[in-house]
Design a protein around this motif. Structure first.
Motif, mmCIF file in Angstrom:
data_model
loop_
_atom_site.group_PDB
_atom_site.id
_atom_site.type_symbol
_atom_site.label_atom_id
_atom_site.label_comp_id
_atom_site.label_asym_id
_atom_site.label_seq_id
_atom_site.Cartn_x
_atom_site.Cartn_y
_atom_site.Cartn_z
ATOM 1 N N UNK A 231 20.848 -4.863 12.163
ATOM 2 C CA UNK A 231 19.764 -4.703 11.302
ATOM 3 C C UNK A 231 20.255 -3.389 10.403
ATOM 4 N N UNK A 232 19.827 -3.707 9.090
ATOM 5 C CA UNK A 232 20.411 -2.992 8.271
ATOM 6 C C UNK A 232 19.533 -2.033 7.749
ATOM 7 N N UNK A 233 19.779 -0.913 7.325
ATOM 8 C CA UNK A 233 18.416 0.250 6.994
ATOM 9 C C UNK A 233 17.754 0.015 5.785
ATOM 10 N N UNK A 234 18.263 -1.108 4.803
ATOM 11 C CA UNK A 234 17.505 -1.258 3.896
ATOM 12 C C UNK A 234 16.219 -2.432 4.353
ATOM 13 N N UNK A 235 16.599 -3.081 5.221
ATOM 14 C CA UNK A 235 15.828 -4.036 5.922
ATOM 15 C C UNK A 235 14.650 -3.180 6.851
ATOM 16 N N UNK A 236 15.088 -2.230 7.519
ATOM 17 C CA UNK A 236 14.084 -1.084 8.276
ATOM 18 C C UNK A 236 12.948 -0.606 7.182
ATOM 19 N N UNK A 237 13.516 -0.010 5.883
ATOM 20 C CA UNK A 237 12.622 0.407 4.896
ATOM 21 C C UNK A 237 11.831 -0.495 4.452
ATOM 22 N N UNK A 238 12.335 -1.881 4.194
ATOM 23 C CA UNK A 238 11.387 -2.819 3.747
ATOM 24 C C UNK A 238 10.335 -3.212 4.624
ATOM 25 N N UNK A 239 10.524 -3.206 5.806
ATOM 26 C CA UNK A 239 9.616 -3.628 6.803
ATOM 27 C C UNK A 239 8.622 -2.416 7.189
ATOM 28 N N UNK A 240 8.993 -1.169 6.693
ATOM 29 C CA UNK A 240 8.027 -0.103 6.909
ATOM 30 C C UNK A 240 7.353 0.036 5.578
ATOM 31 N N UNK A 241 7.505 -0.809 4.601
ATOM 32 C CA UNK A 241 6.650 -0.613 3.347
ATOM 33 C C UNK A 241 5.180 -0.521 3.604
ATOM 34 N N UNK A 242 4.585 -1.358 4.497
ATOM 35 C CA UNK A 242 3.231 -1.452 4.703
ATOM 36 C C UNK A 242 2.527 0.042 5.024
ATOM 37 N N UNK A 243 3.320 0.697 6.063
ATOM 38 C CA UNK A 243 2.663 2.066 6.587
ATOM 39 C C UNK A 243 2.889 3.085 5.556
ATOM 40 N N UNK A 244 4.030 3.196 4.936
ATOM 41 C CA UNK A 244 4.388 4.035 3.879
ATOM 42 C C UNK A 244 3.464 3.982 2.642
ATOM 43 N N UNK A 245 3.248 2.759 2.309
ATOM 44 C CA UNK A 245 2.255 2.282 1.226
ATOM 45 C C UNK A 245 0.795 2.793 1.578
ATOM 46 N N UNK A 246 0.405 2.534 2.920
ATOM 47 C CA UNK A 246 -0.966 2.850 3.241
ATOM 48 C C UNK A 246 -1.293 4.349 3.340
ATOM 49 N N UNK A 247 -0.179 5.052 3.770
ATOM 50 C CA UNK A 247 -0.359 6.664 3.795
ATOM 51 C C UNK A 247 -0.360 6.966 2.130
ATOM 52 N N UNK A 248 0.258 6.484 1.261
ATOM 53 C CA UNK A 248 0.199 6.784 -0.236
ATOM 54 C C UNK A 248 -1.176 6.577 -0.810
ATOM 55 N N UNK A 249 -1.515 5.192 -0.578
ATOM 56 C CA UNK A 249 -2.850 4.776 -1.286
ATOM 57 C C UNK A 249 -4.040 5.507 -0.664
ATOM 58 N N UNK A 250 -3.961 6.173 0.465
ATOM 59 C CA UNK A 250 -5.086 6.607 1.228
ATOM 60 C C UNK A 250 -5.471 8.098 0.271
ATOM 61 N N UNK A 251 -4.150 8.644 -0.079
ATOM 62 C CA UNK A 251 -4.391 9.584 -0.999
ATOM 63 C C UNK A 251 -5.265 9.554 -2.578
ATOM 64 N N UNK A 252 -4.815 8.079 -2.734
ATOM 65 C CA UNK A 252 -5.548 7.842 -4.196
ATOM 66 C C UNK A 252 -6.823 7.424 -4.087
ATOM 67 N N UNK A 253 -7.167 6.465 -2.984
ATOM 68 C CA UNK A 253 -8.467 5.948 -2.664
ATOM 69 C C UNK A 253 -9.585 6.942 -1.903
ATOM 70 N N UNK A 254 -8.714 8.081 -1.160
ATOM 71 C CA UNK A 254 -9.535 8.708 -0.402
ATOM 72 C C UNK A 254 -10.527 9.739 -0.929
ATOM 73 N N UNK A 255 -11.281 10.576 -0.027
ATOM 74 C CA UNK A 255 -11.912 11.754 -0.633
ATOM 75 C C UNK A 255 -13.308 11.637 -0.464
ATOM 76 N N UNK A 256 -13.857 10.538 -0.132
ATOM 77 C CA UNK A 256 -15.333 10.386 -0.029
ATOM 78 C C UNK A 256 -15.729 9.988 1.407
#
Ligand code: CTP
Ligand code: MG
Length: 185
Positions: free
Chosen positions: A1-26
């Motif tokens: 398992x290569x570390x780039x693939x780990x990062x790739x696979x973890x994109x949904x949680x990383x992005x989810x966490x980031x998008x929440x800051x943009x859409x959140x607040x209400x």
């Protein structure tokens, strides 16, 4: 398992966490309610718009990766792109993305019980809460999909332990500078 693939696979949680800051607040999830200790259940930093936006955003990124990322995956790993997300990609994307927001909520619940106000700094918890719950949900309900690689030697776990705080902090500093976030952590 290569570390780039780990990062790739973890994109949904990383992005989810980031998008929440943009859409959140209400629409705070706890609707402004307190517990017996006099503190908010979760606080104004955990809202429906963040939860839903982040979850959908994470799922969306997962589908982009699934539909357009196979050649990328094959360029940096031995893995067959089409097989990366297993039999039920939607379930995996949902677990990864929703798990991230759930972990963040559980952490807020804990912080409020410790008398910490919204936005207070809590270094290790803030950095790992989302990825930890994301992994936990996916390991529990993902029908073995994550187990096949996350326990494949030290590289996956090591990659997540080292890179998660760096990415988390980096993204939050950017969010702070461009005015999306109230604190740089
Ligand atoms: N956010 C949201 N809903 C969520 C998660 C995040 O609305 N479920 C938004 C909020 O606007 C929040 C911002 O993203 O202020 C940053 O998230 P985070 O740092 O997790 O929240 P804090 O404001 O620091 O609150 P807490 O102390 O509870 O972590
Ligand atoms: Mg915070």
């Amino acid at each position: 398992m290569n570390f780039l693939l780990v990062l790739w696979t973890m994109m949904p949680p990383y992005i989810a966490n980031t998008i929440a800051v943009i859409t959140g607040g209400r629409f705070p999830i706890d609707q402004g309610a307190n517990l017996n200790d006099g503190n908010r259940i979760l606080g104004d930093g955990k809202t429906w718009t963040g939860l839903i936006g982040g979850t959908l955003g994470g799922i969306f990124i997962g589908f982009l990766q699934l539909n357009y990322g196979n050649t990328i995956v094959e360029n940096f790993s031995e893995t067959e792109g089409e097989q990366l997300w297993g039999e039920n990609p939607f379930v995996i994307f949902f677990l990864l993305a929703f798990g991230a927001l759930l972990g963040d909520m559980v952490a807020s619940f804990y912080k409020r019980r410790k008398n910490l106000d919204r936005g207070a700094k809590y270094p290790l918890l803030d950095m790992y809460d989302f990825i930890a719950m994301s992994l936990l949900l996916t390991i529990t309900f993902g029908e073995g999909w994550l187990q096949t690689w996350i326990f494949d030697g030290f590289i996956p776990i090591f990659t997540l332990l080292i890179l998660t705080p760096i990415l988390h902090r980096g993204v939050n500093i950017i969010g702070f500078r461009i005015g999306l976030k109230n604190e740089p952590w």
